[in-house]
Design a protein around this motif. Sequence first.
Motif, mmCIF file in Angstrom:
data_model
loop_
_atom_site.group_PDB
_atom_site.id
_atom_site.type_symbol
_atom_site.label_atom_id
_atom_site.label_comp_id
_atom_site.label_asym_id
_atom_site.label_seq_id
_atom_site.Cartn_x
_atom_site.Cartn_y
_atom_site.Cartn_z
ATOM 1 N N ASP A 1 -11.097 -16.958 44.904
ATOM 2 C CA ASP A 1 -10.390 -16.817 43.622
ATOM 3 C C ASP A 1 -9.405 -15.653 43.675
ATOM 4 N N ASP A 2 -9.829 -14.542 44.283
ATOM 5 C CA ASP A 2 -8.944 -13.370 44.354
ATOM 6 C C ASP A 2 -7.686 -13.684 45.155
ATOM 7 N N GLN A 3 -7.847 -14.387 46.281
ATOM 8 C CA GLN A 3 -6.680 -14.765 47.077
ATOM 9 C C GLN A 3 -5.756 -15.681 46.285
ATOM 10 N N MET A 4 -6.333 -16.667 45.628
ATOM 11 C CA MET A 4 -5.538 -17.613 44.848
ATOM 12 C C MET A 4 -4.764 -16.895 43.736
ATOM 13 N N LYS A 5 -5.423 -15.963 43.066
ATOM 14 C CA LYS A 5 -4.779 -15.278 41.947
ATOM 15 C C LYS A 5 -3.610 -14.408 42.403
ATOM 16 N N GLU B 1 -13.219 -37.996 44.100
ATOM 17 C CA GLU B 1 -13.338 -37.190 42.882
ATOM 18 C C GLU B 1 -13.231 -35.694 43.178
ATOM 19 N N ASP B 2 -13.638 -35.281 44.391
ATOM 20 C CA ASP B 2 -13.565 -33.864 44.733
ATOM 21 C C ASP B 2 -12.128 -33.364 44.809
ATOM 22 N N VAL B 3 -11.190 -34.227 45.172
ATOM 23 C CA VAL B 3 -9.775 -33.839 45.169
ATOM 24 C C VAL B 3 -9.360 -33.436 43.763
ATOM 25 N N ILE B 4 -9.751 -34.245 42.786
ATOM 26 C CA ILE B 4 -9.412 -33.976 41.397
ATOM 27 C C ILE B 4 -10.079 -32.680 40.923
ATOM 28 N N LYS B 5 -11.330 -32.460 41.345
ATOM 29 C CA LYS B 5 -12.051 -31.246 40.947
ATOM 30 C C LYS B 5 -11.364 -29.993 41.482
ATOM 31 N N HIS B 6 -10.901 -30.040 42.743
ATOM 32 C CA HIS B 6 -10.225 -28.876 43.315
ATOM 33 C C HIS B 6 -8.900 -28.614 42.625
ATOM 34 N N ILE B 7 -8.172 -29.671 42.296
ATOM 35 C CA ILE B 7 -6.907 -29.495 41.567
ATOM 36 C C ILE B 7 -7.171 -28.817 40.235
ATOM 37 N N ASP B 8 -8.139 -29.341 39.480
ATOM 38 C CA ASP B 8 -8.412 -28.810 38.150
ATOM 39 C C ASP B 8 -8.945 -27.385 38.216
ATOM 40 N N TYR B 9 -9.792 -27.095 39.201
ATOM 41 C CA TYR B 9 -10.309 -25.733 39.325
ATOM 42 C C TYR B 9 -9.168 -24.754 39.614
ATOM 43 N N ALA B 10 -8.293 -25.134 40.538
ATOM 44 C CA ALA B 10 -7.172 -24.265 40.885
ATOM 45 C C ALA B 10 -6.272 -24.025 39.686
ATOM 46 N N VAL B 11 -5.995 -25.060 38.922
ATOM 47 C CA VAL B 11 -5.148 -24.910 37.728
ATOM 48 C C VAL B 11 -5.782 -23.946 36.740
ATOM 49 N N ASN B 12 -7.100 -24.072 36.521
ATOM 50 C CA ASN B 12 -7.789 -23.196 35.581
ATOM 51 C C ASN B 12 -7.860 -21.757 36.096
ATOM 52 N N CYS B 13 -7.834 -21.606 37.413
ATOM 53 C CA CYS B 13 -7.941 -20.275 38.014
ATOM 54 C C CYS B 13 -6.596 -19.549 38.048
ATOM 55 N N ILE C 1 -0.966 -23.676 35.929
ATOM 56 C CA ILE C 1 -0.367 -24.967 36.266
ATOM 57 C C ILE C 1 0.865 -24.848 37.160
ATOM 58 N N ASP C 2 1.514 -23.684 37.163
ATOM 59 C CA ASP C 2 2.763 -23.526 37.912
ATOM 60 C C ASP C 2 2.565 -23.217 39.392
ATOM 61 N N HIS C 3 1.319 -23.159 39.850
ATOM 62 C CA HIS C 3 1.062 -22.694 41.211
ATOM 63 C C HIS C 3 0.184 -23.636 42.034
ATOM 64 N N VAL C 4 -0.011 -24.850 41.545
ATOM 65 C CA VAL C 4 -0.876 -25.820 42.223
ATOM 66 C C VAL C 4 -0.082 -27.081 42.534
ATOM 67 N N ALA C 5 -0.209 -27.557 43.767
ATOM 68 C CA ALA C 5 0.500 -28.757 44.192
ATOM 69 C C ALA C 5 -0.368 -29.493 45.220
ATOM 70 N N LEU C 6 0.258 -30.293 46.079
ATOM 71 C CA LEU C 6 -0.493 -31.116 47.024
ATOM 72 C C LEU C 6 0.001 -30.917 48.459
ATOM 73 N N GLY C 7 -0.953 -30.861 49.391
ATOM 74 C CA GLY C 7 -0.654 -30.776 50.822
ATOM 75 C C GLY C 7 -1.719 -31.545 51.582
ATOM 76 N N SER C 8 -1.516 -32.829 51.761
ATOM 77 C CA SER C 8 -2.595 -33.751 52.134
ATOM 78 C C SER C 8 -3.291 -33.455 53.458
ATOM 79 N N ASP C 9 -2.537 -33.038 54.481
ATOM 80 C CA ASP C 9 -3.008 -32.955 55.870
ATOM 81 C C ASP C 9 -3.233 -34.348 56.452
ATOM 82 N N TYR C 10 -2.464 -35.305 55.961
ATOM 83 C CA TYR C 10 -2.534 -36.680 56.473
ATOM 84 C C TYR C 10 -2.248 -36.707 57.979
ATOM 85 N N ASP C 11 -2.988 -37.507 58.691
ATOM 86 C CA ASP C 11 -2.910 -37.636 60.154
ATOM 87 C C ASP C 11 -3.443 -36.411 60.885
ATOM 88 N N GLY C 12 -4.035 -35.470 60.135
ATOM 89 C CA GLY C 12 -4.589 -34.282 60.771
ATOM 90 C C GLY C 12 -6.017 -33.986 60.354
#
Length: 298
Positions: free
Chosen positions: A195-199, A225-237, A240-251
């Motif tokens: 949380d401290d790093q994110m903030k 569902e865990d993807v949605i939980k992490h998004i919502d937790y990050a937004v609350n922490c 809304i202006d600092h959360v986005a998506l970085g899939s790591d698709y193919d990795g």
Amino acid sequence: MIDFHCDTLTKVLNERKRISSHDLANWGIRGQVFAVFMDPVYRKNFSVKAMEMIEAFYSEIEADENLLLAKSCEDFVKAMEDDKVACMLSIEGGEALEGSLSLLRIYYRLGVRALTLTWNGRNEIADGIGEEAGGGLTRFGKSVVKEMNRLGMLVDVSHLSVKGFWDVLEISSTPVIASHSNCKALCSHKRNLSDDQMKVLAQCGGVMGITYADLFLNEGKAQFEDVIKHIDYAVNCIGIDHVALGSDYDGCSFPEDMDIEDIKKIPTLLKERFGYSDEDVDKIMYKNWLRIIKDVVG
């Protein structure tokens, strides 16, 4: 949406995979950042492999008229207006620099606009999160961050040691990103951010991209569902202006019940389950990335 991290170029180079604008658009992706991943197996040939992967990237762009090379925020906007897919280059692992700021500048000239300073191990810049010593930025690493600030490149702290993370946030004169990292409060994997790093990342104007990696969502037992939980937790922490998506698709491995096309369900789930507005969803899906690209890259 804009997805800020995939490892598809490794498969393009090694497995002759093609980059398809049709597939990306079908998944809802209108902007994709392609990582030039510095796999440790490359050892002393990091810059050679980086150049080969960059050349493969350009070949794919040239082969598909609906893929647009993106070096700026304006390029992303133009791609969306023209119904094309914007494609930007990043490098995952400062090994590609081989201790040379000249190589950093060359990569910039070739279109690279973001650099993940380390992968999990140690390089000339700093220790990765996988190193027990957990050392921070070296003298060279500090010069890399400062030169990236000058050039207008996004400094990416995903994979970086905790000490290195704090060094970057102290030194960087521009907002930094964590292109594919999740919330340690929900999953204690060392690759995730506290949380401290994110903030602090948010306080400096940065953005973190929530990844779909099974290990970073729920220690290898994740559900979509865990993807949605992490998004919502990050937004609350951190807001809304600092959360986005970085899939790591193919990795990485996705949750067992998730397919790449499921990303199209994210907006509806955020609205129905957590009451997100259309504007809030747009920020997560693409506007936050556009904002920081404009602020740092131009």
